[in-house]
Motif scaffolding. Sequence first.
Motif, mmCIF file in Angstrom:
data_model
loop_
_atom_site.group_PDB
_atom_site.id
_atom_site.type_symbol
_atom_site.label_atom_id
_atom_site.label_comp_id
_atom_site.label_asym_id
_atom_site.label_seq_id
_atom_site.Cartn_x
_atom_site.Cartn_y
_atom_site.Cartn_z
ATOM 1 N N UNK A 93 0.837 -1.206 0.000
ATOM 2 C CA UNK A 93 0.000 0.000 0.000
ATOM 3 C C UNK A 93 0.870 1.254 0.000
ATOM 4 N N UNK A 94 1.919 1.236 0.844
ATOM 5 C CA UNK A 94 2.785 2.417 0.939
ATOM 6 C C UNK A 94 3.473 2.660 -0.404
ATOM 7 N N UNK A 95 4.001 1.593 -1.002
ATOM 8 C CA UNK A 95 4.654 1.734 -2.307
ATOM 9 C C UNK A 95 3.665 2.287 -3.323
ATOM 10 N N UNK A 96 2.424 1.770 -3.278
ATOM 11 C CA UNK A 96 1.428 2.198 -4.254
ATOM 12 C C UNK A 96 1.117 3.680 -4.090
ATOM 13 N N UNK A 97 0.972 4.140 -2.834
ATOM 14 C CA UNK A 97 0.630 5.548 -2.624
ATOM 15 C C UNK A 97 1.778 6.451 -3.064
ATOM 16 N N UNK A 98 3.028 6.035 -2.750
ATOM 17 C CA UNK A 98 4.181 6.835 -3.179
ATOM 18 C C UNK A 98 4.249 6.878 -4.705
ATOM 19 N N UNK A 99 4.021 5.718 -5.334
ATOM 20 C CA UNK A 99 4.035 5.672 -6.796
ATOM 21 C C UNK A 99 2.939 6.568 -7.367
ATOM 22 N N UNK A 100 1.765 6.563 -6.709
ATOM 23 C CA UNK A 100 0.667 7.410 -7.185
ATOM 24 C C UNK A 100 1.052 8.882 -7.095
ATOM 25 N N UNK A 101 1.749 9.261 -5.982
ATOM 26 C CA UNK A 101 2.205 10.652 -5.852
ATOM 27 C C UNK A 101 3.120 11.026 -7.010
ATOM 28 N N UNK A 102 4.096 10.147 -7.273
ATOM 29 C CA UNK A 102 5.044 10.420 -8.355
ATOM 30 C C UNK A 102 4.305 10.504 -9.687
ATOM 31 N N UNK A 103 3.363 9.615 -9.870
ATOM 32 C CA UNK A 103 2.597 9.560 -11.125
ATOM 33 C C UNK A 103 1.789 10.839 -11.311
ATOM 34 N N UNK A 104 1.187 11.332 -10.211
ATOM 35 C CA UNK A 104 0.432 12.591 -10.279
ATOM 36 C C UNK A 104 1.351 13.733 -10.679
ATOM 37 N N UNK A 105 2.544 13.778 -10.053
ATOM 38 C CA UNK A 105 3.489 14.851 -10.354
ATOM 39 C C UNK A 105 3.954 14.815 -11.797
ATOM 40 N N UNK A 106 4.344 13.616 -12.250
ATOM 41 C CA UNK A 106 4.843 13.484 -13.623
ATOM 42 C C UNK A 106 3.760 13.877 -14.612
#
Lengths: 170, 324
Positions: free
Chosen positions: B13-26
Amino acid sequence: MQTMAHVAFGVYAFIILAGAILAVASASLVRALVGLITTLLGVAGMYLLLASPFLAFMQLLIYVGAVSVMIFFAVMLTHAQTGGDESAPAPVRKFLLAAAGAAVPALVLGGLLYHRGVSGAAKPAVVGVEKLGTGLLGAYVLPFELISVILMVAMCAAVLLVWEKRGKRK
Amino acid sequence: MMNAIDVHMLIRLIIAVVAAMAWVGINALVLVYCERKFAGHIQRRPGPFEVGPHGILQPLADGLKLMGKQLFRPAGADAFLFWLAPMLSLLPVLLLFLPIPYGPMLTAMNVSLGILLILAFSSLNVLALLLAGWSSNNKWGILGAARAVSQSVAYEIPLLLSVLAVTFMTGSFNLSAISTSQGAWPWQWNLMAQPLAFFIYLVSAFGETNRAPFDLAEAESELTAGFHTEYSSMGFGLFFMAEYAYMVVVCSVCTVLFLGGFRGPVADGWWWFLAKTYALLFLMIWVRWTYPRVRFDQLLNINWKWLLPLAVFNLLATAFVMKL
Protein backbone atom coordinates in the motif's frame (compact mmCIF):
# COMPACT_ATOMS: atom_id res chain seq x y z
CA MET A 1 -4.79 -9.11 12.29
CA GLN A 2 -6.08 -8.53 15.82
CA THR A 3 -3.71 -5.69 16.65
CA MET A 4 -4.26 -4.04 13.28
CA ALA A 5 -8.02 -4.22 13.78
CA HIS A 6 -7.73 -2.74 17.26
CA VAL A 7 -5.53 0.10 16.06
CA ALA A 8 -7.89 0.79 13.16
CA PHE A 9 -10.89 0.75 15.52
CA GLY A 10 -9.14 3.23 17.79
CA VAL A 11 -8.28 5.54 14.91
CA TYR A 12 -11.81 5.47 13.47
CA ALA A 13 -13.38 5.97 16.89
CA PHE A 14 -11.10 8.94 17.48
CA ILE A 15 -12.03 10.41 14.08
CA ILE A 16 -15.74 9.97 14.82
CA LEU A 17 -15.49 11.55 18.27
CA ALA A 18 -13.24 14.40 17.14
CA GLY A 19 -15.63 15.21 14.29
CA ALA A 20 -18.58 15.14 16.66
CA ILE A 21 -16.87 17.49 19.10
CA LEU A 22 -15.90 19.82 16.26
CA ALA A 23 -19.49 19.80 15.01
CA VAL A 24 -20.89 20.69 18.42
CA ALA A 25 -18.26 23.08 19.66
CA SER A 26 -17.44 25.27 16.66
CA ALA A 27 -19.04 28.67 16.31
CA SER A 28 -19.08 28.70 12.51
CA LEU A 29 -21.74 26.63 10.77
CA VAL A 30 -19.40 25.55 8.00
CA ARG A 31 -16.80 24.34 10.48
CA ALA A 32 -19.54 22.38 12.23
CA LEU A 33 -20.38 20.85 8.86
CA VAL A 34 -16.74 19.86 8.41
CA GLY A 35 -17.00 18.15 11.79
CA LEU A 36 -20.07 16.26 10.63
CA ILE A 37 -18.25 15.19 7.47
CA THR A 38 -15.30 13.99 9.54
CA THR A 39 -17.67 11.87 11.60
CA LEU A 40 -19.25 10.44 8.46
CA LEU A 41 -15.78 9.56 7.15
CA GLY A 42 -15.01 7.78 10.40
CA VAL A 43 -18.24 5.80 10.14
CA ALA A 44 -17.25 4.79 6.59
CA GLY A 45 -13.98 3.54 8.06
CA MET A 46 -15.94 1.50 10.61
CA TYR A 47 -17.93 -0.12 7.80
CA LEU A 48 -14.63 -1.00 6.12
CA LEU A 49 -13.45 -2.56 9.37
CA LEU A 50 -16.66 -4.61 9.49
CA ALA A 51 -15.74 -6.08 6.10
CA SER A 52 -18.50 -4.31 4.18
CA PRO A 53 -16.62 -2.09 1.73
CA PHE A 54 -19.76 -1.60 -0.36
CA LEU A 55 -21.50 0.17 2.51
CA ALA A 56 -18.36 2.19 3.21
CA PHE A 57 -18.12 3.44 -0.36
CA MET A 58 -21.83 4.17 -0.46
CA GLN A 59 -21.47 6.10 2.78
CA LEU A 60 -18.75 8.20 1.13
CA LEU A 61 -20.61 8.61 -2.14
CA ILE A 62 -23.99 9.50 -0.67
CA TYR A 63 -23.28 11.17 2.67
CA VAL A 64 -19.91 12.80 2.13
CA GLY A 65 -20.30 13.47 -1.58
CA ALA A 66 -23.94 14.43 -1.85
CA VAL A 67 -25.77 15.03 1.43
CA SER A 68 -23.10 17.17 3.04
CA VAL A 69 -22.79 19.20 -0.17
CA MET A 70 -26.54 19.79 -0.03
CA ILE A 71 -26.23 20.90 3.61
CA PHE A 72 -23.40 23.23 2.57
CA PHE A 73 -25.63 24.67 -0.13
CA ALA A 74 -28.40 25.22 2.37
CA VAL A 75 -25.98 27.02 4.69
CA MET A 76 -24.84 29.28 1.86
CA LEU A 77 -28.38 29.98 0.65
CA THR A 78 -29.67 30.94 4.08
CA HIS A 79 -26.78 33.37 4.34
CA ALA A 80 -26.12 32.41 7.96
CA GLN A 81 -24.50 35.16 9.97
CA THR A 82 -21.56 34.20 12.13
CA GLY A 83 -22.83 36.34 14.98
CA GLY A 84 -25.98 34.35 15.80
CA ASP A 85 -27.25 33.49 19.28
CA GLU A 86 -25.70 30.04 19.28
CA SER A 87 -22.26 31.25 18.22
CA ALA A 88 -21.52 32.90 21.58
CA PRO A 89 -19.23 30.78 23.79
CA ALA A 90 -21.32 28.57 26.04
CA PRO A 91 -20.89 28.73 29.84
CA VAL A 92 -18.81 26.03 31.52
CA ARG A 93 -21.87 24.62 33.26
CA LYS A 94 -23.41 23.79 29.89
CA PHE A 95 -20.26 21.98 28.80
CA LEU A 96 -20.20 19.94 31.97
CA LEU A 97 -23.87 19.01 31.61
CA ALA A 98 -23.34 18.04 27.99
CA ALA A 99 -20.35 15.90 28.94
CA ALA A 100 -22.38 14.23 31.68
CA GLY A 101 -25.25 13.65 29.26
CA ALA A 102 -22.89 12.01 26.80
CA ALA A 103 -21.17 9.97 29.51
CA VAL A 104 -24.34 8.38 30.94
CA PRO A 105 -25.29 6.24 27.91
CA ALA A 106 -21.63 5.48 27.24
CA LEU A 107 -21.11 4.29 30.83
CA VAL A 108 -24.36 2.32 30.99
CA LEU A 109 -23.84 0.60 27.64
CA GLY A 110 -20.13 0.13 28.22
CA GLY A 111 -20.71 -1.33 31.66
CA LEU A 112 -23.39 -3.69 30.39
CA LEU A 113 -21.21 -4.87 27.54
CA TYR A 114 -18.23 -5.26 29.83
CA HIS A 115 -20.02 -7.37 32.42
CA ARG A 116 -22.47 -9.30 30.24
CA GLY A 117 -20.67 -9.16 26.94
CA VAL A 118 -21.86 -11.39 24.17
CA SER A 119 -19.17 -13.22 22.28
CA GLY A 120 -19.34 -12.10 18.67
CA ALA A 121 -18.01 -13.89 15.67
CA ALA A 122 -14.22 -13.90 15.42
CA LYS A 123 -14.37 -12.36 11.98
CA PRO A 124 -17.16 -10.29 10.42
CA ALA A 125 -19.22 -12.11 7.83
CA VAL A 126 -18.43 -10.98 4.31
CA VAL A 127 -21.57 -10.15 2.33
CA GLY A 128 -20.89 -9.53 -1.33
CA VAL A 129 -22.67 -7.02 -3.51
CA GLU A 130 -24.44 -9.86 -5.35
CA LYS A 131 -25.90 -11.14 -2.08
CA LEU A 132 -26.98 -7.64 -1.08
CA GLY A 133 -28.63 -7.12 -4.44
CA THR A 134 -30.54 -10.37 -4.45
CA GLY A 135 -31.55 -9.71 -0.85
CA LEU A 136 -32.89 -6.24 -1.65
CA LEU A 137 -34.79 -7.44 -4.71
CA GLY A 138 -35.84 -10.75 -3.17
CA ALA A 139 -36.82 -11.03 0.45
CA TYR A 140 -36.81 -7.29 1.14
CA VAL A 141 -38.33 -6.05 -2.09
CA LEU A 142 -41.36 -4.43 -0.41
CA PRO A 143 -39.43 -2.18 2.04
CA PHE A 144 -36.95 -1.41 -0.73
CA GLU A 145 -39.67 -0.24 -3.09
CA LEU A 146 -41.43 1.60 -0.28
CA ILE A 147 -38.28 3.65 0.35
CA SER A 148 -38.12 4.57 -3.32
CA VAL A 149 -41.76 5.69 -3.19
CA ILE A 150 -41.00 7.88 -0.18
CA LEU A 151 -38.04 9.44 -1.98
CA MET A 152 -40.22 9.99 -5.03
CA VAL A 153 -42.84 11.77 -2.91
CA ALA A 154 -40.17 13.96 -1.35
CA MET A 155 -38.77 14.87 -4.75
CA CYS A 156 -42.21 15.68 -6.19
CA ALA A 157 -42.95 17.81 -3.14
CA ALA A 158 -39.71 19.74 -3.59
CA VAL A 159 -40.48 20.40 -7.25
CA LEU A 160 -44.03 21.43 -6.38
CA LEU A 161 -42.81 23.91 -3.76
CA VAL A 162 -40.55 25.63 -6.28
CA TRP A 163 -43.35 25.64 -8.86
CA GLU A 164 -45.68 27.52 -6.54
CA LYS A 165 -43.12 30.22 -5.82
CA ARG A 166 -42.57 30.83 -9.49
CA GLY A 167 -46.28 31.25 -10.12
CA LYS A 168 -46.64 33.84 -7.36
CA ARG A 169 -43.77 35.91 -8.67
CA LYS A 170 -45.62 36.51 -11.93
CA MET B 1 0.74 -9.84 16.49
CA MET B 2 1.02 -8.71 12.90
CA ASN B 3 1.68 -11.57 10.59
CA ALA B 4 3.57 -11.64 7.33
CA ILE B 5 0.54 -11.07 5.09
CA ASP B 6 -0.43 -7.85 6.85
CA VAL B 7 3.10 -6.47 6.62
CA HIS B 8 3.21 -7.44 2.98
CA MET B 9 -0.09 -5.63 2.31
CA LEU B 10 1.02 -2.56 4.23
CA ILE B 11 4.30 -2.29 2.33
CA ARG B 12 2.44 -2.77 -0.94
CA LEU B 13 0.00 0.00 0.00
CA ILE B 14 2.79 2.42 0.94
CA ILE B 15 4.65 1.73 -2.31
CA ALA B 16 1.43 2.20 -4.25
CA VAL B 17 0.63 5.55 -2.62
CA VAL B 18 4.18 6.84 -3.18
CA ALA B 19 4.04 5.67 -6.80
CA ALA B 20 0.67 7.41 -7.19
CA MET B 21 2.21 10.65 -5.85
CA ALA B 22 5.04 10.42 -8.35
CA TRP B 23 2.60 9.56 -11.13
CA VAL B 24 0.43 12.59 -10.28
CA GLY B 25 3.49 14.85 -10.35
CA ILE B 26 4.84 13.48 -13.62
CA ASN B 27 1.45 13.68 -15.28
CA ALA B 28 0.95 17.26 -14.15
CA LEU B 29 4.30 18.26 -15.70
CA VAL B 30 3.71 16.40 -18.96
CA LEU B 31 0.10 17.53 -19.34
CA VAL B 32 0.86 21.18 -18.61
CA TYR B 33 3.49 21.14 -21.33
CA CYS B 34 1.20 19.30 -23.74
CA GLU B 35 -1.69 21.60 -23.00
CA ARG B 36 0.30 24.77 -23.62
CA LYS B 37 1.97 23.38 -26.72
CA PHE B 38 -1.36 22.12 -28.11
CA ALA B 39 -3.03 25.42 -27.33
CA GLY B 40 -0.22 27.19 -29.14
CA HIS B 41 -0.41 25.09 -32.27
CA ILE B 42 -4.21 25.15 -32.38
CA GLN B 43 -4.05 28.95 -32.26
CA ARG B 44 -1.25 29.05 -34.88
CA ARG B 45 1.55 30.13 -32.54
CA PRO B 46 4.49 28.08 -31.29
CA GLY B 47 3.53 27.97 -27.60
CA PRO B 48 6.32 27.85 -24.98
CA PHE B 49 9.65 27.95 -26.77
CA GLU B 50 12.27 29.66 -24.60
CA VAL B 51 13.09 27.29 -21.70
CA GLY B 52 14.90 24.26 -23.06
CA PRO B 53 14.53 22.87 -26.60
CA HIS B 54 10.97 23.60 -27.79
CA GLY B 55 10.18 24.90 -24.31
CA ILE B 56 10.26 21.40 -22.84
CA LEU B 57 11.49 22.64 -19.45
CA GLN B 58 8.71 25.23 -19.20
CA PRO B 59 6.58 23.22 -16.70
CA LEU B 60 9.59 22.86 -14.39
CA ALA B 61 10.20 26.60 -14.53
CA ASP B 62 6.49 27.18 -13.86
CA GLY B 63 6.63 24.84 -10.89
CA LEU B 64 9.65 26.59 -9.41
CA LYS B 65 7.99 29.95 -9.90
CA LEU B 66 4.84 28.70 -8.22
CA MET B 67 6.75 27.35 -5.24
CA GLY B 68 8.72 30.54 -4.87
CA LYS B 69 5.64 32.68 -4.47
CA GLN B 70 4.24 33.88 -1.20
CA LEU B 71 1.51 31.89 0.50
CA PHE B 72 -1.22 34.41 1.03
CA ARG B 73 -4.46 34.30 2.94
CA PRO B 74 -7.00 37.12 2.64
CA ALA B 75 -8.09 38.88 5.80
CA GLY B 76 -11.38 37.58 7.16
CA ALA B 77 -10.90 34.17 5.59
CA ASP B 78 -11.40 31.10 7.74
CA ALA B 79 -7.78 29.98 8.05
CA PHE B 80 -8.43 26.37 8.99
CA LEU B 81 -10.87 25.73 6.14
CA PHE B 82 -8.86 27.85 3.72
CA TRP B 83 -5.83 25.57 4.02
CA LEU B 84 -7.88 22.41 4.44
CA ALA B 85 -9.53 22.82 1.04
CA PRO B 86 -6.48 22.38 -1.28
CA MET B 87 -5.27 19.41 0.76
CA LEU B 88 -8.72 17.84 0.66
CA SER B 89 -8.67 18.33 -3.09
CA LEU B 90 -5.40 16.49 -3.69
CA LEU B 91 -5.29 13.81 -0.98
CA PRO B 92 -8.13 11.53 -2.18
CA VAL B 93 -6.53 11.50 -5.63
CA LEU B 94 -3.74 9.29 -4.31
CA LEU B 95 -6.31 6.61 -3.44
CA LEU B 96 -7.98 6.83 -6.83
CA PHE B 97 -4.96 5.35 -8.58
CA LEU B 98 -4.90 2.23 -6.39
CA PRO B 99 -7.51 0.07 -8.15
CA ILE B 100 -6.63 1.08 -11.73
CA PRO B 101 -5.20 -1.89 -13.67
CA TYR B 102 -2.31 -0.59 -15.75
CA GLY B 103 -1.41 -4.05 -16.96
CA PRO B 104 -2.41 -7.68 -16.44
CA MET B 105 -0.32 -7.76 -13.25
CA LEU B 106 0.27 -4.05 -12.76
CA THR B 107 -2.48 -3.14 -10.27
CA ALA B 108 -1.66 -1.60 -6.92
CA MET B 109 -4.63 -3.22 -5.20
CA ASN B 110 -7.04 -5.56 -6.90
CA VAL B 111 -10.17 -4.24 -5.17
CA SER B 112 -13.38 -6.06 -6.00
CA LEU B 113 -15.30 -2.77 -5.80
CA GLY B 114 -12.65 -0.75 -7.62
CA ILE B 115 -14.92 1.47 -9.66
CA LEU B 116 -17.01 2.28 -6.59
CA LEU B 117 -13.86 3.20 -4.67
CA ILE B 118 -12.94 5.69 -7.39
CA LEU B 119 -16.43 7.18 -7.55
CA ALA B 120 -16.68 7.44 -3.76
CA PHE B 121 -13.36 9.15 -3.15
CA SER B 122 -13.61 11.45 -6.16
CA SER B 123 -16.81 12.87 -4.68
CA LEU B 124 -14.64 14.52 -2.01
CA ASN B 125 -13.39 16.96 -4.63
CA VAL B 126 -16.74 18.76 -4.82
CA LEU B 127 -16.51 19.36 -1.12
CA ALA B 128 -12.98 20.73 -1.46
CA LEU B 129 -14.08 23.21 -4.13
CA LEU B 130 -17.00 24.35 -1.99
CA LEU B 131 -14.79 24.82 1.06
CA ALA B 132 -12.23 26.71 -1.00
CA GLY B 133 -14.80 29.06 -2.45
CA TRP B 134 -16.59 29.67 0.80
CA SER B 135 -13.57 30.09 3.05
CA SER B 136 -11.83 32.59 0.74
CA ASN B 137 -14.36 35.22 1.81
CA ASN B 138 -14.58 36.45 -1.76
CA LYS B 139 -17.62 36.79 -3.98
CA TRP B 140 -15.90 35.35 -7.04
CA GLY B 141 -14.87 32.45 -4.89
CA ILE B 142 -18.33 31.70 -3.59
CA LEU B 143 -19.95 32.12 -7.02
CA GLY B 144 -17.38 29.78 -8.53
CA ALA B 145 -17.95 27.27 -5.76
CA ALA B 146 -21.73 27.42 -6.22
CA ARG B 147 -21.29 26.82 -9.93
CA ALA B 148 -18.80 24.01 -9.42
CA VAL B 149 -21.18 22.22 -7.11
CA SER B 150 -24.37 22.53 -9.12
CA GLN B 151 -22.37 21.34 -12.11
CA SER B 152 -20.59 18.43 -10.43
CA VAL B 153 -23.71 17.21 -8.65
CA ALA B 154 -25.66 17.31 -11.90
CA TYR B 155 -23.06 15.63 -14.11
CA GLU B 156 -22.35 12.93 -11.58
CA ILE B 157 -25.73 11.29 -12.26
CA PRO B 158 -25.34 10.54 -16.01
CA LEU B 159 -21.72 9.56 -15.30
CA LEU B 160 -22.83 7.01 -12.72
CA LEU B 161 -25.60 5.72 -14.98
CA SER B 162 -23.23 5.21 -17.91
CA VAL B 163 -20.75 3.40 -15.64
CA LEU B 164 -23.62 1.24 -14.37
CA ALA B 165 -24.52 0.22 -17.92
CA VAL B 166 -21.01 -1.23 -18.36
CA THR B 167 -21.05 -2.97 -14.98
CA PHE B 168 -24.42 -4.49 -15.96
CA MET B 169 -22.74 -6.06 -18.96
CA THR B 170 -19.68 -7.29 -17.10
CA GLY B 171 -21.42 -8.16 -13.84
CA SER B 172 -18.49 -6.84 -11.84
CA PHE B 173 -17.21 -3.67 -10.17
CA ASN B 174 -13.65 -4.92 -10.45
CA LEU B 175 -11.69 -2.87 -12.98
CA SER B 176 -9.33 -5.76 -13.79
CA ALA B 177 -12.30 -8.02 -14.48
CA ILE B 178 -13.89 -5.37 -16.69
CA SER B 179 -10.62 -5.07 -18.64
CA THR B 180 -10.18 -8.79 -19.18
CA SER B 181 -13.82 -9.23 -20.17
CA GLN B 182 -13.08 -7.24 -23.31
CA GLY B 183 -11.18 -8.52 -26.32
CA ALA B 184 -7.91 -7.33 -27.77
CA TRP B 185 -9.27 -5.72 -30.94
CA PRO B 186 -11.22 -2.46 -31.02
CA TRP B 187 -14.45 -4.13 -32.19
CA GLN B 188 -14.38 -6.36 -29.11
CA TRP B 189 -14.29 -3.42 -26.71
CA ASN B 190 -17.25 -2.15 -24.70
CA LEU B 191 -17.20 0.93 -26.89
CA MET B 192 -18.89 -1.11 -29.63
CA ALA B 193 -21.63 -2.44 -27.36
CA GLN B 194 -22.15 0.82 -25.45
CA PRO B 195 -21.46 3.74 -27.79
CA LEU B 196 -24.12 5.90 -26.12
CA ALA B 197 -22.73 5.20 -22.65
CA PHE B 198 -19.26 6.09 -23.90
CA PHE B 199 -20.49 9.39 -25.28
CA ILE B 200 -22.41 10.21 -22.09
CA TYR B 201 -19.42 9.27 -19.95
CA LEU B 202 -17.13 11.49 -21.99
CA VAL B 203 -19.40 14.54 -21.87
CA SER B 204 -20.05 14.06 -18.15
CA ALA B 205 -16.32 13.69 -17.60
CA PHE B 206 -15.78 17.16 -19.02
CA GLY B 207 -18.44 18.42 -16.62
CA GLU B 208 -17.03 16.56 -13.64
CA THR B 209 -13.47 17.75 -14.14
CA ASN B 210 -14.55 21.36 -14.76
CA ARG B 211 -12.83 21.37 -18.13
CA ALA B 212 -13.74 23.66 -21.01
CA PRO B 213 -16.29 23.94 -22.57
CA PHE B 214 -17.76 23.30 -19.10
CA ASP B 215 -15.26 25.28 -17.01
CA LEU B 216 -17.89 27.67 -15.67
CA ALA B 217 -16.52 27.35 -12.14
CA GLU B 218 -13.36 29.23 -13.09
CA ALA B 219 -14.62 31.29 -16.00
CA GLU B 220 -11.97 34.00 -16.05
CA SER B 221 -14.03 36.48 -18.05
CA GLU B 222 -16.75 36.56 -15.38
CA LEU B 223 -15.28 35.24 -12.14
CA THR B 224 -11.55 36.09 -12.30
CA ALA B 225 -10.56 32.53 -11.34
CA GLY B 226 -13.66 31.22 -9.60
CA PHE B 227 -13.16 29.17 -6.46
CA HIS B 228 -9.36 29.51 -6.45
CA THR B 229 -9.23 33.29 -6.95
CA GLU B 230 -7.61 33.89 -3.57
CA TYR B 231 -5.13 31.03 -3.68
CA SER B 232 -1.51 31.76 -4.45
CA SER B 233 1.65 29.69 -4.62
CA MET B 234 1.22 25.97 -3.84
CA GLY B 235 -2.31 26.52 -2.52
CA PHE B 236 -3.24 27.08 -6.13
CA GLY B 237 -0.63 24.50 -7.16
CA LEU B 238 -2.42 21.75 -5.25
CA PHE B 239 -5.75 22.55 -6.93
CA PHE B 240 -3.99 22.60 -10.25
CA MET B 241 -2.32 19.24 -9.69
CA ALA B 242 -5.59 17.77 -8.43
CA GLU B 243 -7.38 18.95 -11.56
CA TYR B 244 -4.85 17.26 -13.83
CA ALA B 245 -4.84 14.16 -11.64
CA TYR B 246 -8.63 13.93 -11.90
CA MET B 247 -8.32 14.25 -15.67
CA VAL B 248 -5.92 11.30 -15.70
CA VAL B 249 -8.22 9.26 -13.44
CA VAL B 250 -11.29 10.00 -15.54
CA CYS B 251 -9.47 9.04 -18.73
CA SER B 252 -7.99 5.90 -17.13
CA VAL B 253 -11.43 4.77 -15.98
CA CYS B 254 -12.81 5.51 -19.44
CA THR B 255 -10.03 3.40 -20.94
CA VAL B 256 -10.85 0.50 -18.66
CA LEU B 257 -14.61 0.72 -19.08
CA PHE B 258 -14.90 1.35 -22.79
CA LEU B 259 -11.58 0.93 -24.55
CA GLY B 260 -10.43 -2.46 -23.28
CA GLY B 261 -8.00 -1.22 -20.63
CA PHE B 262 -4.64 -2.93 -21.07
CA ARG B 263 -6.00 -5.26 -23.75
CA GLY B 264 -4.74 -4.50 -27.21
CA PRO B 265 -3.66 -6.07 -30.49
CA VAL B 266 -0.49 -8.23 -30.52
CA ALA B 267 0.44 -7.97 -26.83
CA ASP B 268 -1.50 -6.87 -23.75
CA GLY B 269 0.22 -4.52 -21.39
CA TRP B 270 0.65 -1.13 -19.85
CA TRP B 271 1.75 0.35 -23.21
CA TRP B 272 -1.76 -0.02 -24.59
CA PHE B 273 -3.23 1.39 -21.40
CA LEU B 274 -1.03 4.48 -21.50
CA ALA B 275 -1.55 4.99 -25.23
CA LYS B 276 -5.35 4.92 -24.86
CA THR B 277 -5.38 7.09 -21.74
CA TYR B 278 -3.17 9.69 -23.37
CA ALA B 279 -5.26 9.62 -26.53
CA LEU B 280 -8.29 10.51 -24.38
CA LEU B 281 -6.32 13.19 -22.53
CA PHE B 282 -5.33 14.75 -25.84
CA LEU B 283 -8.97 14.65 -26.87
CA MET B 284 -9.80 16.59 -23.71
CA ILE B 285 -7.13 19.19 -24.47
CA TRP B 286 -8.23 19.39 -28.09
CA VAL B 287 -11.84 20.00 -27.09
CA ARG B 288 -10.80 22.67 -24.61
CA TRP B 289 -9.06 24.73 -27.27
CA THR B 290 -11.72 24.15 -29.91
CA TYR B 291 -15.08 24.85 -28.29
CA PRO B 292 -16.10 28.09 -26.61
CA ARG B 293 -17.41 28.03 -23.08
CA VAL B 294 -21.15 27.34 -22.80
CA ARG B 295 -23.54 29.51 -20.82
CA PHE B 296 -24.54 28.24 -17.39
CA ASP B 297 -28.18 27.55 -18.24
CA GLN B 298 -27.03 25.75 -21.38
CA LEU B 299 -24.67 23.68 -19.27
CA LEU B 300 -27.43 22.53 -16.94
CA ASN B 301 -29.91 22.03 -19.80
CA ILE B 302 -27.47 19.74 -21.61
CA ASN B 303 -27.27 17.64 -18.49
CA TRP B 304 -30.84 17.50 -17.21
CA LYS B 305 -32.68 17.55 -20.54
CA TRP B 306 -30.36 15.43 -22.68
CA LEU B 307 -27.70 13.43 -20.87
CA LEU B 308 -29.85 12.25 -17.97
CA PRO B 309 -32.81 10.92 -20.02
CA LEU B 310 -30.40 9.40 -22.53
CA ALA B 311 -28.43 7.71 -19.75
CA VAL B 312 -31.59 6.33 -18.13
CA PHE B 313 -32.81 5.08 -21.50
CA ASN B 314 -29.43 3.49 -22.17
CA LEU B 315 -29.44 1.78 -18.78
CA LEU B 316 -32.96 0.42 -19.25
CA ALA B 317 -32.13 -0.75 -22.77
CA THR B 318 -28.98 -2.48 -21.49
CA ALA B 319 -30.92 -4.21 -18.73
CA PHE B 320 -33.59 -5.28 -21.21
CA VAL B 321 -31.10 -6.66 -23.72
CA MET B 322 -29.16 -8.43 -20.97
CA LYS B 323 -32.36 -10.17 -19.82
CA LEU B 324 -33.30 -11.30 -23.33
